[in-house]
Design a protein around this motif. Structure first.
Motif, PDB file in Angstrom:
ATOM      1  N   LEU B 125       0.851  -1.196   0.000  1.00  0.00           N
ATOM      2  CA  LEU B 125       0.000   0.000   0.000  1.00  0.00           C
ATOM      3  C   LEU B 125       0.881   1.238   0.000  1.00  0.00           C
ATOM      4  N   SER B 127       0.956   4.329   1.558  1.00  0.00           N
ATOM      5  CA  SER B 127       1.394   5.188   2.658  1.00  0.00           C
ATOM      6  C   SER B 127       0.675   4.856   3.955  1.00  0.00           C
ATOM      7  N   ASP B 130      -2.303   7.095   5.103  1.00  0.00           N
ATOM      8  CA  ASP B 130      -3.657   6.990   4.553  1.00  0.00           C
ATOM      9  C   ASP B 130      -4.645   6.330   5.510  1.00  0.00           C
ATOM     10  N   LEU B 169      -8.503   2.463   3.110  1.00  0.00           N
ATOM     11  CA  LEU B 169      -7.625   3.582   3.487  1.00  0.00           C
ATOM     12  C   LEU B 169      -8.516   4.675   4.059  1.00  0.00           C
ATOM     13  N   LEU B 172      -8.584   8.531   3.305  1.00  0.00           N
ATOM     14  CA  LEU B 172      -9.025   8.925   1.964  1.00  0.00           C
ATOM     15  C   LEU B 172     -10.532   8.763   1.799  1.00  0.00           C
ATOM     16  N   TRP B 183     -15.942   5.062  -3.548  1.00  0.00           N
ATOM     17  CA  TRP B 183     -14.510   4.942  -3.298  1.00  0.00           C
ATOM     18  C   TRP B 183     -13.735   4.395  -4.489  1.00  0.00           C
ATOM     19  N   GLN B 185      -9.720   5.430  -4.628  1.00  0.00           N
ATOM     20  CA  GLN B 185      -8.416   5.382  -3.952  1.00  0.00           C
ATOM     21  C   GLN B 185      -8.521   4.731  -2.565  1.00  0.00           C
ATOM     22  N   ALA B 186      -9.654   4.898  -1.891  1.00  0.00           N
ATOM     23  CA  ALA B 186      -9.788   4.402  -0.514  1.00  0.00           C
ATOM     24  C   ALA B 186     -10.030   2.902  -0.439  1.00  0.00           C
ATOM     25  N   LYS B 187     -10.242   2.265  -1.592  1.00  0.00           N
ATOM     26  CA  LYS B 187     -10.523   0.819  -1.587  1.00  0.00           C
ATOM     27  C   LYS B 187      -9.600   0.095  -2.552  1.00  0.00           C
ATOM     28  N   PRO B 188      -8.393  -0.247  -2.087  1.00  0.00           N
ATOM     29  CA  PRO B 188      -7.476  -1.058  -2.910  1.00  0.00           C
ATOM     30  C   PRO B 188      -8.023  -2.488  -3.038  1.00  0.00           C
TER      31      PRO B 188
END
Lengths: 321, 321
Positions: B125, B127, B130, B169, B172, B183, B185-188
């Motif tokens: 991930l 950072s 986040d 994350l 985010l 979402w 970016q907040a959900k890889p």
């Protein structure tokens, strides 16, 4: 290079080269499907380019765009931006939405990718009461993109340009937005115009990772809009970088521009009914134009300034699902 | 029936039957991949069941769960619900979110489906800043589902049950929720426990389209939560019907329950850090528990009351991506 997918009974169809004038086609020898081509693009593109050159010199069979599937009949990922600020600003104003500070980030949602409807297929939807609307868009197909790519490097992963109709159910959308979870019911499967093209086919009309061409939208045979794709506040490079912040993008990821819109929408028209209704709310105090009825058709096409066809046309009828 | 996917160099891996006690496995003869099995389930399931019975009687090779891929290493669609109201109510309270009237509809977002991480793979991930969090969930894999299916009929399309970690994350997420677009970016990519099981393997612990078992969550070796999956306000049948309102669901669609949560979370603990932080905000006036640091591990497992293993364990370390 211009590429299309014709039906062969398999979910991914059969990749074809299409002549520059979209009159003739030939099955690709270098790759069976567009997904396969995108998964090994650097190795396969030269052979496909040779086949394309040969086809343009003559031969092939007539290209029946109306029989084509979407260039990617299914994709592993579909991420749709909303990069035309004139559209967003109008929607925010007329629906009195609270202002959102995105911190400079583009707007983007993840949509259903396992099916892109064929460009001339009927579109089955559950109810006219849901507020059936089209959204004319441009889009890209990416190569595999590593997590954390910069916008500058992202340009190198744009392999093909496409044209999309992002079907929307407007009366379901506000509730799904209020949840913060984004759209599921309000965003059924999208449609794709029959031909995917490499950026060089656009010449100077591809610049700054934007498509500088009007998208001609006709609703039941009447001109509805001709907004230009160059007004994106975030280019496709920025959209890739945004999407890839915390995930690698799989080859064949589809990224959309959002509904094409220009600030002078009163002159050029709109690429979706919601925008025209917003203009009516501003000008007349209420929305006059209804959403689509079953049996209605929408047609969308973009050509080069000299008339050369590019993506072919989306030309679809909505029907009771 | 218990099924796992072992690596064979292809994106979808090789389908295996796994013995009921998860100690032994054998490559499936009836189908090469789980996706292929789900695309022709009614025809192939009897043969797979025979192979499973034979494996339970003896034979096979040792099953190394730590080497397994996700049962579906990639899927055409991933839709995640949020069906545990005690979690949503707490989040709404401590973050002072405006109340949302969903009109009785479940909450659901569409996530990245082209990759489900292997159960014991490191999770890269971008950072620590986040707000890295896990979300322990249960999920289902569906057969092909027609558009407009009712919840009652939807139960017949539930083919397999799975266990999921929906990586999030948290720093985010609020901004992406405020946009209404959901979402990205907040959900890889999410992770899946190594074994997918047919509902009958749960006996009476599968009822009302819910998994009536505690999900044991350990963070860096310490017990963090053991909330029960039966508290879903919408069952998986309701989640299917919601998802299929305006789209057909492709075979192999993954639908998640949302982070498992019970009203007595002060006793049973939580399946994500955000919930524990919410409890601290209520009880102590501020969140004390930090989000995950690189090098942290999370382990998640559910077993039958008699100790019989089901999905195997997710046991992962987060690392700098």
């Amino acid at each position: 290079m211009k590429l299309a997918t014709l039906p062969d009974g398999t979910p991914d169809g059969r990749l074809h080269l299409v002549s520059r004038d979209l009159t003739r086609c030939a099955p690709a020898e270098a790759a069976p499907t567009l997904q396969a081509a995108l998964e090994d693009w650097e190795a396969l593109a030269p052979a496909l380019a040779s086949e394309y050159a040969a086809l343009n010199a003559g031969g092939g069979t007539p290209f029946d765009a109306a029989a084509a599937l979407a260039p990617l009949p299914r994709a592993w990922q579909w991420l749709d931006g909303s990069a035309f600020d004139s559209h967003g600003a109008l929607m925010q104003k007329v629906f009195k939405l609270p202002p959102v500070d995105t911190g400079g980030k583009p707007l983007m949602y993840q949509g259903v990718s396992n099916q892109f409807l064929a460009p001339c297929a009927d579109v089955p939807l559950p109810s006219e009461a849901d507020g059936i609307d089209f959204e004319g868009e441009f889009g890209i197909l990416t190569d595999a993109v590593p997590m954390g790519v910069t916008a500058l490097k992202a340009r190198g992963y744009i392999r093909l340009l496409v044209q999309i109709n992002d079907w929307s159910l407007r009366r379901l959308a506000p509730l799904e937005m209020k949840t913060g979870f984004g759209w599921v019911q309000a965003k059924p499967a999208s449609s794709m115009a029959p031909v995917a093209v490499t950026p060089d086919e656009l010449g100077e009309c591809w610049h700054d990772a934007r498509i500088d061409l009007p998208l001609i939208v006709d609703w039941n045979g009447a001109r509805f809009g001709a907004a230009n794709g160059d007004a994106m506040s975030a280019g496709f490079d920025d959209l890739i970088a945004h999407a890839a912040y915390s995930r690698a993008l799989v080859a064949g990821t589809v990224i959309g521009s959002g509904t094409v819109s220009n600030e002078n929408y009163r002159e050029v028209g709109s690429s979706c009914i919601a925008e025209r209704r917003g203009i009516e709310m501003e000008d007349l105090g209420e929305a006059k134009t209804p959403f689509m009825a079953f049996g209605d058709r929408v047609r969308m096409e973009a050509r080069l300034p000299d008339g050369t066809p590019l993506f072919g046309a989306i030309d679809q009828k909505v029907v009771q699902g």
